[in-house]
Structures are given as C-alpha cells and as structure tokens.
Design a protein around this motif. Structure first.
Motif, short mmCIF file in Angstrom:
data_model
loop_
_atom_site.label_atom_id
_atom_site.label_comp_id
_atom_site.label_asym_id
_atom_site.label_seq_id
_atom_site.Cartn_x
_atom_site.Cartn_y
_atom_site.Cartn_z
N PRO A 167 0.83 -1.20 0.00
CA PRO A 167 0.00 0.00 0.00
C PRO A 167 0.87 1.26 0.00
N ALA A 168 0.27 2.36 -0.42
CA ALA A 168 1.00 3.63 -0.44
C ALA A 168 1.35 4.05 0.99
N PRO A 169 2.55 4.56 1.21
CA PRO A 169 2.91 5.06 2.55
C PRO A 169 1.96 6.17 2.98
N GLU A 170 1.75 6.29 4.27
CA GLU A 170 0.92 7.38 4.78
C GLU A 170 1.63 8.70 4.53
N PRO A 171 0.89 9.73 4.11
CA PRO A 171 1.52 11.03 3.90
C PRO A 171 2.10 11.59 5.20
N ARG A 172 3.09 12.44 5.05
CA ARG A 172 3.66 13.12 6.21
C ARG A 172 2.73 14.25 6.65
N SER A 173 2.96 14.77 7.85
CA SER A 173 2.33 16.03 8.22
C SER A 173 3.11 17.14 7.53
N GLU A 174 2.49 18.31 7.37
CA GLU A 174 3.17 19.43 6.73
C GLU A 174 4.43 19.81 7.50
N THR A 175 4.36 19.76 8.82
CA THR A 175 5.52 20.10 9.65
C THR A 175 6.65 19.10 9.45
N GLU A 176 6.31 17.81 9.47
CA GLU A 176 7.31 16.78 9.28
C GLU A 176 7.96 16.87 7.91
N LEU A 177 7.14 17.16 6.89
CA LEU A 177 7.66 17.27 5.53
C LEU A 177 8.68 18.41 5.44
N THR A 178 8.35 19.54 6.04
CA THR A 178 9.26 20.69 6.02
C THR A 178 10.57 20.35 6.73
N GLU A 179 10.47 19.66 7.86
CA GLU A 179 11.68 19.30 8.62
C GLU A 179 12.56 18.36 7.80
N ILE A 180 11.96 17.41 7.12
CA ILE A 180 12.74 16.47 6.28
C ILE A 180 13.44 17.23 5.16
N ALA A 181 12.70 18.13 4.51
CA ALA A 181 13.28 18.89 3.40
C ALA A 181 14.44 19.76 3.89
N GLU A 182 14.27 20.40 5.05
CA GLU A 182 15.30 21.29 5.58
C GLU A 182 16.56 20.54 6.02
N SER A 183 16.39 19.28 6.41
CA SER A 183 17.53 18.51 6.93
C SER A 183 18.18 17.63 5.87
N THR A 184 17.66 17.65 4.64
CA THR A 184 18.21 16.80 3.57
C THR A 184 18.91 17.67 2.52
N GLU A 185 20.19 17.47 2.38
CA GLU A 185 20.95 18.24 1.39
C GLU A 185 20.48 17.88 -0.02
N GLY A 186 20.23 18.91 -0.81
CA GLY A 186 19.79 18.69 -2.19
C GLY A 186 18.32 18.46 -2.36
N ALA A 187 17.53 18.57 -1.26
CA ALA A 187 16.09 18.35 -1.34
C ALA A 187 15.37 19.58 -1.87
N THR A 188 14.19 19.36 -2.45
CA THR A 188 13.32 20.47 -2.85
C THR A 188 11.98 20.32 -2.14
N LEU A 189 11.31 21.43 -1.93
CA LEU A 189 10.00 21.43 -1.28
C LEU A 189 9.07 22.35 -2.07
N ASP A 190 7.98 21.78 -2.59
CA ASP A 190 7.03 22.56 -3.40
C ASP A 190 5.60 22.27 -2.97
N ASP A 191 4.77 23.27 -3.11
CA ASP A 191 3.33 23.07 -2.97
C ASP A 191 2.81 22.40 -4.24
N PHE A 192 1.91 21.45 -4.09
CA PHE A 192 1.43 20.65 -5.22
C PHE A 192 0.82 21.52 -6.32
N ASP A 193 -0.07 22.44 -5.95
CA ASP A 193 -0.71 23.27 -6.97
C ASP A 193 0.29 24.19 -7.66
N ALA A 194 1.21 24.76 -6.87
CA ALA A 194 2.22 25.64 -7.46
C ALA A 194 3.11 24.85 -8.41
N LEU A 195 3.47 23.61 -8.05
CA LEU A 195 4.30 22.78 -8.91
C LEU A 195 3.56 22.44 -10.20
#
Length: 337
Positions: A214-242
């Motif tokens: 099954p598909a993994p459970e989505p992250r919370s918005e806070t958790e997603l931001t923390e992962i992006a900020e702590s991962t070198e080379g990561a990008t973070l985009d809003d779905f509609d903006a992307l």
C-alpha cells in the motif's frame, strides 16, 4: 532556505535534447550476454537471438548498398517490435541493441520521442535523427490520433533514410489504440505502423499481477518541512504551485528540472483536477523514476492523484505506470528516512 522546483527554469538546447536520448543509467552496463532467459519461457531465448540478428541487419541497412554506377542507393531501415508484459526484460534487450549499434544512435520512451519532435519541430527532428543508425523506443503506446499521425510519419521518414527502429510495448502494433479511437484515419495509421516492424513475443510472468504494498501514509506538513530542511539537495514545493509551474515548461525540460535533486518533497497533494495536469505529472514521475529520486508528500496519498474517472479512460496505462513508479520512489524515501 529549501530549494523549490518552481524556481527552476531549465533551458535545453536542441543538441542537448538529442544527446540526452540514451538509456536510463540502470541499463548502462546491460548486454545480450547479461540477459538470462527463463528456461521455462523459450520465447525469451528466441527474442535474444532476434535482437542480435536485428543488430546485424540494422548495421547493414545503415551502410547502404551499391546501386547503378556503383553509387550507394538509399538504404531502408529495418524494424523490430518486442511485445510482452512487464518484467520480462524487454527494456534490457532494447538497451542491449542500443549498446551494440555504432554511433550516432538514440534511445527514448515513446513520450520522450513525441516531446523531442514537439520541441525541435518535425523537420528539424527528422534531420537530426536521420543520421542515426537506430532509434530505440521504449514503452511504445499510442493514446491519441495526433500522436499516431506524428509517430507514423516520423518512422516512415526515418526508415526511408536508413534509420532502423526497435520498439517495446505490451500491446501489439496492430492493436495500439484499440478500443479508444475509431476514426478511420487513426486505424489506417495503425496499420501503417504495424507494417514497419517484425514482431517478436517475449513471454514471462507479468509483475502487474503481483500485489503492490500500500502507499505510505503522507507526512504532516511540519514533518515534511523538517525532512526537506535537513536533507541536502532536497526540494520542497506546494502541489498546486508545482503543477502550475510544469504547465509553463515543455515536457522535454522536466529531466533538467530535477537534475541534481536528492529528494522531492511535495505538500498539499490532492487528486489532479484535469487530464492535462495529470499527464504532466506522468512525465514528471517518469523523469524522477529514471533518475532514482525519492519522493515524499503531505496531503493525499500518491495512489490518489489519478481519479477513478481518469483510470477508466484511454490513458489508464500511463496513470497506472506513474502510480507504480511514484509508490516505488515514496517507499525508497521511507526506507532512507
């Protein structure tokens, strides 16, 4: 501050588009010798033999033949069509053919071929590809009459100039588009394409019949931001903006869009609102999958992006492939976390 794909505006030159028509890095080292046929599926060993023979015939076709007054007459390219289910090694054989042919040569998915022609223009694309020994087309699938007319005309022009064509698909050339469009012009082009290829069946277990996790459970918005900020080379985009940003770029630029990215994080994911948005996401999923870039999201699950209505339509195969690939990339992100 975390980088955004929305802030990237890659510029791809015509030469780069052609130069990038190579197999995915996963297939850099494959060969006919490294393809191990299943002893229970004799068609696989036959497919290897036919692929080797294609290389010989295609090489001769490119070299041309002597005509009157010892001049070389224009050579007619040859065609091979590898038909079979997923997971039977068709792309392995396709890449092996590519590696065995002399340069210049090209390898692309069907969708990438249409994008290259769209970006370069038909005449320019034919001119640039006509010097190649072979055009290898993976995942050959026609979804609308426009693509059919375009590809039929392209292959006709290229084979007449001595370019050989080899393609893979899980649908026989005479059945491409079957059940979707009944226009007589479309059916006539389908028959024309079918005549280009010698069809070889590659049998084996179809991995579509295996149960996917099954598909993994989505992250919370806070958790997603923390992962992006702590991962070198990561990008973070809003779905509609992307999605809006993708609409401003030619799909041929999506590969450069994600170049060098280590992780793609997308917030606010929800089902695609229309077909055009969904098809752009399919191309993005293909480019991410080719580059082995993990994906993690907040909002809806990745198997909810394409609606039931979309999955019941003519682009069903595209959407199922994209979902499978996004799920694989999201599980990759889960295991790396």
């Amino acid at each position: 501050m975390v980088a955004r794909l929305c802030d990237r505006n890659p510029a791809t030159s015509p030469d780069a588009l052609i130069d990038e028509m190579v197999p995915p890095s996963t297939f850099d080292d494959v060969s006919f010798d490294s393809y191990i046929p299943d002893p229970n599926e004799p068609s696989q060993a036959e497919a290897v033999a036919k692929a080797r023979d294609f290389v010989v015939r295609a090489s001769k076709a490119r070299s041309g033949k002597k005509g009157l007054f010892s001049r070389k007459a224009p050579a007619q390219g040859v065609g091979l069509y590898l038909d079979g289910g997923f997971g039977v090694g068709k792309t392995h054989l396709l890449a092996s053919i590519y590696h065995s042919m002399p340069a210049p040569k090209s390898f692309a998915t069907f969708v990438e071929v249409t994008h290259v022609v769209g970006a370069l223009g038909f005449v320019n694309a034919v001119e640039r590809l006509s010097q190649h020994t072979v055009l290898c087309i993976d995942e050959f699938e026609l979804d609308d009459p426009g693509d059919t007319m375009l590809v039929s005309r392209l292959l006709t022009e290229l084979t007449a100039k001595g370019v050989s064509i080899v393609a893979t698909s899980n649908t026989l050339p005479g059945q491409l588009g079957e059940g979707r469009f009944a226009a007589q012009d479309f059916l006539r082009e389908i028959r024309k394409l079918s005549a280009v290829f010698e069809t070889i069946r590659v049998d084996g277990p179809d991995y579509r019949h295996r149960d996917l996790p099954p598909a993994p459970e989505p992250r919370s918005e806070t958790e997603l931001t923390e992962i992006a900020e702590s991962t070198e080379g990561a990008t973070l985009d809003d779905f509609d903006a992307l999605c809006d940003h993708l609409s401003t770029l030619h799909p041929s630029k999506y590969k450069d869009l994600v170049d060098g990215v280590s992780l793609v994080c997308i917030s606010g994911v929800h089902p695609a609102e229309d077909q055009s948005v969904a098809l752009r996401l399919v191309v993005l999923a293909d480019r991410l999958y080719d580059a082995h870039i993990p994906v993690t999201v907040a909002g809806a699950k990745l198997d909810e992006i394409f609606t039931d209505e979309m999955l019941a339509g003519g682009y069903r195969k595209k959407y199922l492939r994209a979902t499978s690939r996004l799920l694989a990339l999201s599980r990759f992100a889960e295991s790396a976390a």
